[in-house]
Design a protein around this motif. Structure first.
Motif, mmCIF file in Angstrom:
data_model
loop_
_atom_site.group_PDB
_atom_site.id
_atom_site.type_symbol
_atom_site.label_atom_id
_atom_site.label_comp_id
_atom_site.label_asym_id
_atom_site.label_seq_id
_atom_site.Cartn_x
_atom_site.Cartn_y
_atom_site.Cartn_z
ATOM 1 N N ASP A 117 0.914 -1.385 -0.281
ATOM 2 C CA ASP A 117 -0.781 0.213 0.287
ATOM 3 C C ASP A 117 0.902 1.000 0.249
ATOM 4 O OD1 ASP A 117 -1.909 -1.899 0.073
ATOM 5 O OD2 ASP A 117 -2.707 -1.280 2.369
ATOM 6 N N THR A 118 1.829 0.910 0.806
ATOM 7 C CA THR A 118 2.900 2.259 1.146
ATOM 8 C C THR A 118 3.568 2.944 -0.212
ATOM 9 O OG1 THR A 118 2.852 1.961 3.248
ATOM 10 C CG2 THR A 118 4.768 3.282 2.144
ATOM 11 N N TRP A 119 4.447 1.512 -0.834
ATOM 12 C CA TRP A 119 4.846 1.626 -2.568
ATOM 13 C C TRP A 119 3.667 1.804 -3.044
ATOM 14 C CZ3 TRP A 119 9.181 3.957 -1.473
ATOM 15 C CH2 TRP A 119 10.030 3.830 0.089
ATOM 16 N N ASN A 120 2.592 1.701 -3.473
ATOM 17 C CA ASN A 120 2.121 1.583 -5.024
ATOM 18 C C ASN A 120 1.762 2.993 -4.368
ATOM 19 O OD1 ASN A 120 1.800 -0.333 -6.057
ATOM 20 N ND2 ASN A 120 1.109 -1.519 -4.241
ATOM 21 N N GLY A 121 1.476 3.611 -3.763
ATOM 22 C CA GLY A 121 0.802 4.908 -3.805
ATOM 23 C C GLY A 121 2.302 6.068 -3.136
ATOM 24 N N GLU A 132 4.585 -5.065 -7.346
ATOM 25 C CA GLU A 132 5.468 -6.025 -5.984
ATOM 26 C C GLU A 132 6.047 -7.248 -5.835
ATOM 27 O OE1 GLU A 132 1.461 -6.782 -5.395
ATOM 28 O OE2 GLU A 132 0.222 -4.192 -4.882
ATOM 29 N N PRO A 133 6.689 -7.348 -4.645
ATOM 30 C CA PRO A 133 8.134 -8.620 -4.498
ATOM 31 C C PRO A 133 7.151 -9.328 -4.167
ATOM 32 C CG PRO A 133 8.242 -7.037 -2.638
ATOM 33 C CD PRO A 133 6.670 -5.776 -3.894
ATOM 34 N N LYS A 134 7.441 -10.494 -4.016
ATOM 35 C CA LYS A 134 7.223 -11.534 -3.225
ATOM 36 C C LYS A 134 7.685 -11.633 -2.273
ATOM 37 C CE LYS A 134 4.601 -13.039 -7.523
ATOM 38 N NZ LYS A 134 3.088 -14.163 -6.794
ATOM 39 N N LEU A 135 7.288 -12.545 -1.079
ATOM 40 C CA LEU A 135 7.824 -12.802 0.366
ATOM 41 C C LEU A 135 7.834 -14.415 0.425
ATOM 42 C CD1 LEU A 135 9.256 -12.708 2.789
ATOM 43 C CD2 LEU A 135 6.794 -12.709 3.480
ATOM 44 N N GLY A 195 12.320 -2.313 0.544
ATOM 45 C CA GLY A 195 13.680 -1.207 0.785
ATOM 46 C C GLY A 195 14.387 -1.793 0.131
ATOM 47 N N HIS A 196 14.823 -2.414 -0.342
ATOM 48 C CA HIS A 196 15.969 -3.083 -1.583
ATOM 49 C C HIS A 196 15.421 -3.300 -2.640
ATOM 50 C CE1 HIS A 196 20.108 -3.011 1.465
ATOM 51 N NE2 HIS A 196 19.427 -4.419 2.368
ATOM 52 N N HIS A 197 14.012 -3.876 -3.027
ATOM 53 C CA HIS A 197 13.402 -3.837 -3.874
ATOM 54 C C HIS A 197 13.430 -3.144 -4.308
ATOM 55 C CE1 HIS A 197 10.436 -5.602 -6.300
ATOM 56 N NE2 HIS A 197 9.416 -4.733 -6.067
ATOM 57 N N VAL A 198 12.869 -1.713 -3.328
ATOM 58 C CA VAL A 198 12.340 -0.193 -4.265
ATOM 59 C C VAL A 198 13.733 -0.213 -4.493
ATOM 60 C CG1 VAL A 198 11.762 1.861 -3.405
ATOM 61 C CG2 VAL A 198 10.641 0.173 -2.536
ATOM 62 N N GLN A 199 14.692 0.065 -4.320
ATOM 63 C CA GLN A 199 16.114 0.066 -4.928
ATOM 64 C C GLN A 199 16.555 -0.436 -5.957
ATOM 65 O OE1 GLN A 199 18.478 -0.537 -1.405
ATOM 66 N NE2 GLN A 199 18.972 1.300 -1.090
ATOM 67 N N ASN A 200 16.207 -1.072 -5.942
ATOM 68 C CA ASN A 200 16.363 -2.991 -6.955
ATOM 69 C C ASN A 200 15.692 -2.185 -8.286
ATOM 70 O OD1 ASN A 200 17.180 -4.877 -8.956
ATOM 71 N ND2 ASN A 200 16.033 -5.805 -8.271
ATOM 72 N N LEU A 201 14.386 -1.485 -8.175
ATOM 73 C CA LEU A 201 13.144 -1.158 -8.629
ATOM 74 C C LEU A 201 13.538 0.436 -9.503
ATOM 75 C CD1 LEU A 201 10.137 -1.850 -7.727
ATOM 76 C CD2 LEU A 201 11.052 -3.147 -9.668
ATOM 77 N N VAL A 202 14.165 1.187 -9.311
ATOM 78 C CA VAL A 202 14.159 2.070 -9.103
ATOM 79 C C VAL A 202 15.591 2.644 -9.177
ATOM 80 C CG1 VAL A 202 13.118 3.774 -7.292
ATOM 81 C CG2 VAL A 202 15.418 3.323 -6.668
#
Length: 312
Positions: A117-121, A132-135, A195-202
């Motif tokens: 929800d946070t990162w989609n927003g 969205e990443p998988k867990l 947070g690392h996933h977000v870094q990967n995306l950007v």
């Protein structure tokens, strides 16, 4: 943290109890692991046929396994194995854990949903789409696109398959060995990996991995610290949005800050060997990790998580 009754993410793969086959590059060698004999390595006589005694043994073994709920004919045909004590979901086997384990799984799925929800927003506000990443939940060992890993490796994110890997026994160690108990401390760990996933995306992780090939070990360690601290800051941003939803309870923020403190490089080295070697740091000191999580928590803005400019 107030989490019960909230949405749980569907991006959870439960591999607890699964055998990490195909361990390329791992301790079993490429393509190693256990398999069912299919003829070439079967139980054969020198003359090429099965003896009468072997046939009787196999028939008895078949009915014993059948009584246990294992259909070997189905296995030989390539079908799934339904082992006692395991339940099947979406074609994968998952162990029925204790009530405590199942509650932890539900909690992790809820925290993952909150990060979604946070990162989609945030991404939508910037005109981008968040993937969205998988867990992946596992126990003991797991095979990822980044290679074979054991529980001792701790939770990790693999850029190759864009998945977060977590052995939930880590949280017991976090509480008992590192004195960092509490549900929000656990949530911080997952939010850091996201947070690392977000870094990967950007593009931060791809750039770092490219640069690291030309760096000395000391230079790579220093850059790694900046990468890890930014992931802490991104975890803090998630914490900010969680607070705005009214989900935090008294003491939650302190739990996260304590966890950040307990897993700082200096604190870990003092605990493990009694002294610190700053040149070997690659995640940041306790003070740095706490500082950057708090910065993200106070700000809620990605622009305030630039750990690559100036000192950290």
């Amino acid at each position: 943290m107030e989490w019960k009754g909230r949405r749980q993410s569907s991006n959870v793969e439960d591999q607890r109890g699964a055998s990490p086959g195909g361990l390329g590059g791992g301790p079993f060698g490429r393509g190693g692991g256990f398999r069912i004999p299919t003829g070439g390595g079967g139980m054969r006589r020198a003359g090429g046929g099965l003896s009468f005694g072997t046939i009787i043994f196999l028939v008895i073994l078949y009915f014993i396994l059948k009584a246990m709920g294992i259909d070997m004919l189905q296995v030989l045909e390539g079908g799934p194995v339904n082992m006692p004590g395991f339940e099947q979901s979406d074609g994968s086997q998952a162990p029925r854990g204790s009530a405590e384990e199942e509650e932890m799984k539900a909690f992790m799925a809820t925290v993952l949903a909150e990060t979604e929800d946070t990162w989609n927003g945030i991404f939508q506000a910037g005109g981008e789409q968040y993937e969205e990443p998988k867990l992946v939940l596992f126990n003991g060992a797991v095979q990822s696109a980044c290679g074979f890993a054991q529980a001792a490796s701790g939770p990790f994110y693999c850029p190759g398959d864009r998945k977060v890997y977590l052995d939930m026994s880590f949280f017991e160690e976090l509480a008992q060995k590192f004195d960092a108990a509490g549900d929000f401390a656990q949530a911080y760990v997952l939010a850091h990996e996201v947070g690392h996933h977000v870094q990967n995306l950007v593009g931060v992780l791809p750039k770092f991995n490219q640069m690291r090939q030309r760096m000395s070990e000391a230079e790579a360690n220093q850059m790694s610290i900046r990468v890890e601290l930014q992931a802490d800051c991104f975890a803090g941003i998630w914490g900010k949005y969680t607070e705005q939803k009214g989900l935090l309870e008294r003491g939650d923020l302190e739990e996260a800050l304590n966890a950040a403190t307990q897993i700082g490089d200096d604190t870990l080295q003092k605990r493990m060997q009694g002294y610190v070697v700053p040149e070997s740091f690659n995640h940041g000191t306790s003070e740095q990790r706490m500082k950057w999580f708090k910065r993200g928590f106070d700000s809620g803005r990605m622009s305030d998580c630039d750990t690559f400019s100036g000192s950290v």
